[in-house]
Motif scaffolding. Structure first.
Motif, PDB file in Angstrom:
ATOM      1  N   ARG A   1      41.987  23.683 -31.942  1.00 14.61           N
ATOM      2  CA  ARG A   1      40.684  24.261 -32.255  1.00 14.61           C
ATOM      3  C   ARG A   1      39.588  23.442 -31.559  1.00 14.61           C
ATOM      4  O   ARG A   1      39.827  22.316 -31.120  1.00 14.61           O
TER       5      ARG A   1
ATOM      6  N   GLN B   1      47.575  21.162 -41.657  1.00 13.14           N
ATOM      7  CA  GLN B   1      46.872  22.450 -41.658  1.00 13.14           C
ATOM      8  C   GLN B   1      47.516  23.434 -40.683  1.00 13.14           C
ATOM      9  O   GLN B   1      47.570  24.640 -40.960  1.00 13.14           O
ATOM     10  N   ALA B   2      48.011  22.940 -39.558  1.00  3.35           N
ATOM     11  CA  ALA B   2      48.671  23.816 -38.593  1.00  3.35           C
ATOM     12  C   ALA B   2      49.963  24.378 -39.177  1.00  3.35           C
ATOM     13  O   ALA B   2      50.260  25.574 -39.041  1.00  3.35           O
TER      14      ALA B   2
ATOM     15  N   ALA C   1      49.035  26.945 -41.733  1.00  5.04           N
ATOM     16  CA  ALA C   1      48.571  28.191 -41.106  1.00  5.04           C
ATOM     17  C   ALA C   1      49.761  29.010 -40.600  1.00  5.04           C
ATOM     18  O   ALA C   1      49.788  30.235 -40.752  1.00  5.04           O
ATOM     19  N   ARG C   2      50.727  28.338 -39.993  1.00  5.23           N
ATOM     20  CA  ARG C   2      51.901  29.072 -39.511  1.00  5.23           C
ATOM     21  C   ARG C   2      52.704  29.648 -40.673  1.00  5.23           C
ATOM     22  O   ARG C   2      53.236  30.756 -40.576  1.00  5.23           O
TER      23      ARG C   2
ATOM     24  N   ARG D   1      51.524  30.814 -43.297  1.00  6.00           N
ATOM     25  CA  ARG D   1      50.822  32.027 -43.729  1.00  6.00           C
ATOM     26  C   ARG D   1      50.962  33.157 -42.721  1.00  6.00           C
ATOM     27  O   ARG D   1      50.415  34.249 -42.923  1.00  6.00           O
TER      28      ARG D   1
ATOM     29  N   ALA E   1      50.021  32.888 -39.421  1.00  2.00           N
ATOM     30  CA  ALA E   1      49.058  32.778 -38.328  1.00  2.00           C
ATOM     31  C   ALA E   1      49.746  32.248 -37.078  1.00  2.00           C
ATOM     32  O   ALA E   1      50.668  31.427 -37.149  1.00  2.00           O
TER      33      ALA E   1
ATOM     34  N   ILE F   1      49.715  29.912 -33.932  1.00  2.00           N
ATOM     35  CA  ILE F   1      49.052  28.668 -33.540  1.00  2.00           C
ATOM     36  C   ILE F   1      48.909  28.657 -32.028  1.00  2.00           C
ATOM     37  O   ILE F   1      49.874  28.439 -31.293  1.00  2.00           O
TER      38      ILE F   1
END
Length: 355
Positions: free
Chosen positions: A286, A339-340, A343-344, A346, A348, A350
């Protein structure tokens, strides 16, 4: 199957001391192209133009594509068996429209350059080549402080026919010298010598990319030096505090150094874990990660911390501040790694904000 490469034309104008055919041939080999006609098509390059090596990787996957400048086809991926360099059904990419290419190795997205190569434009081509070889995500000193100086040193090294490994070796000698100066308590002198070493650490990589002379040995020597010397600098700094009557008690010093080494290693392991899990550097996930890379606890930002402590007359505070910032940086990257993964989990994807 192999994609070929043929360079034609040009007036022989040199860039970084290399004639166009030699330089283009090196870039072609680095891109995995074979000299001459290829069984999977051939990229034909007009050597009367200076162009970003990134074009070769982009064109390699696009047979039947021509990159034009002012209507002239400077780079063409000719399909296998084609009789015309630029067939009527070719896909045309005008350089004037800009082609933003993501370079994962250099952690940036830039418009690939392409411009006429003549004696008059050679300096501009060299500058464009240098800028194209520069990492987009790195520390603030490398990105802003000595970028221009390193360009002129890169040109000088090319003019002197120094190899990147020679530049790395000179830098290594300066690194050892700085270590000795720190050990003896000559902190300001050591920081100045270390600064020159840090600039040369930029020059060797840019020289390698601009001249197509990267090598496995040079890469190992450069990155091996980068990995090993920072903890040695901190040890020498701690010993040198004796000359200032600011020495830590032995147990305290070794605790500080031990935590610094652990923090240094953990930060590298986090970065490696992110690459292994997501296939990219943690610094390019990010925008916030790229911004934090400017100041994260690596050698160059830590150099600023140590310099500030010498100016303040308390180099002992510098070592403590470097430790504190190392721990903070580790925590930041550990949180980002977690957090990565979250996120994955969930669902998402990356991917880098630059991609």
């Amino acid at each position: 199957m192999a994609t070929g490469f043929i360079g034609t034309g040009g007036d022989g104008t040199r860039v970084f001391g290399l004639d166009p055919a030699t330089r283009a041939g090196r870039f072609a080999r680095a891109a995995g192209l074979v000299a001459g006609e290829g069984t999977d098509g051939t990229i034909v390059a007009d050597l009367g133009y200076g162009w970003d090596p990134a074009w070769l990787g982009w064109l390699k996957t696009r047979p039947g594509t021509a990159v034009t400048i002012a209507g002239f086809p400077a780079l063409v991926h000719r399909r296998a068996g084609a009789t015309l360099d630029v067939p009527a059904d070719a896909e045309i990419r005008r350089v004037e429209d800009g082609t933003s290419l993501y370079n994962a190795t250099l952690r940036k997205r830039d418009d690939a350059y392409l411009m006429p190569l003549t004696p008059a434009t050679a300096p501009a081509v060299e500058r464009a080549s240098y800028d194209a070889s520069y990492k987009g995500v790195t520390d603030l000193l490398t990105l802003y402080l000595w970028r221009g100086t390193a360009f002129h040193l890169t040109r000088a090294a090319a003019a002197l026919r120094l190899s990147p490994t020679m530049v790395t070796t000179i830098g290594l000698a300066l690194c050892v010298w700085a270590t000795l100066l720190f050990y003896r308590g000559h902190f300001l002198a050591g920081l100045i010598v270390g600064l020159v070493f840090m600039v040369l650490d930029t020059v060797d990589g840019k020289l390698a990319r601009c001249t197509g002379t990267s090598s496995k040995f040079g890469h190992l020597l450069d990155h091996g030096t980068d990995l090993i010397h920072p903890p040695i600098w901190y040890w020498a700094w701690g010993i040198g505090l004796t000359a200032w009557d600011l020495a830590f008690a032995p147990g305290v010093l070794w605790t500080i150094l031990g935590l610094l080494v652990v923090g240094y290693v953990v930060q590298r392991l986090i970065e490696g874990a992110f690459i292994g899990a997501f296939g990219m550097h943690i610094h390019v996930w990010r925008l916030a990660d790229s911004r934090f890379r400017l100041v994260t606890a690596r050698r160059n930002p830590n150099w600023l911390v140590l310099l500030a402590s010498v100016i303040a007359g308390r180099p002992d505070w510098g070592l403590i501040a470097v430790l504190a910032w190392t721990i903070a940086s580790c925590l930041f990257h550990l949180v980002r790694l977690a957090q990565a993964f979250a996120a994955r989990a969930r669902g998402a994807e990356i991917v880098s904000w630059l991609a």
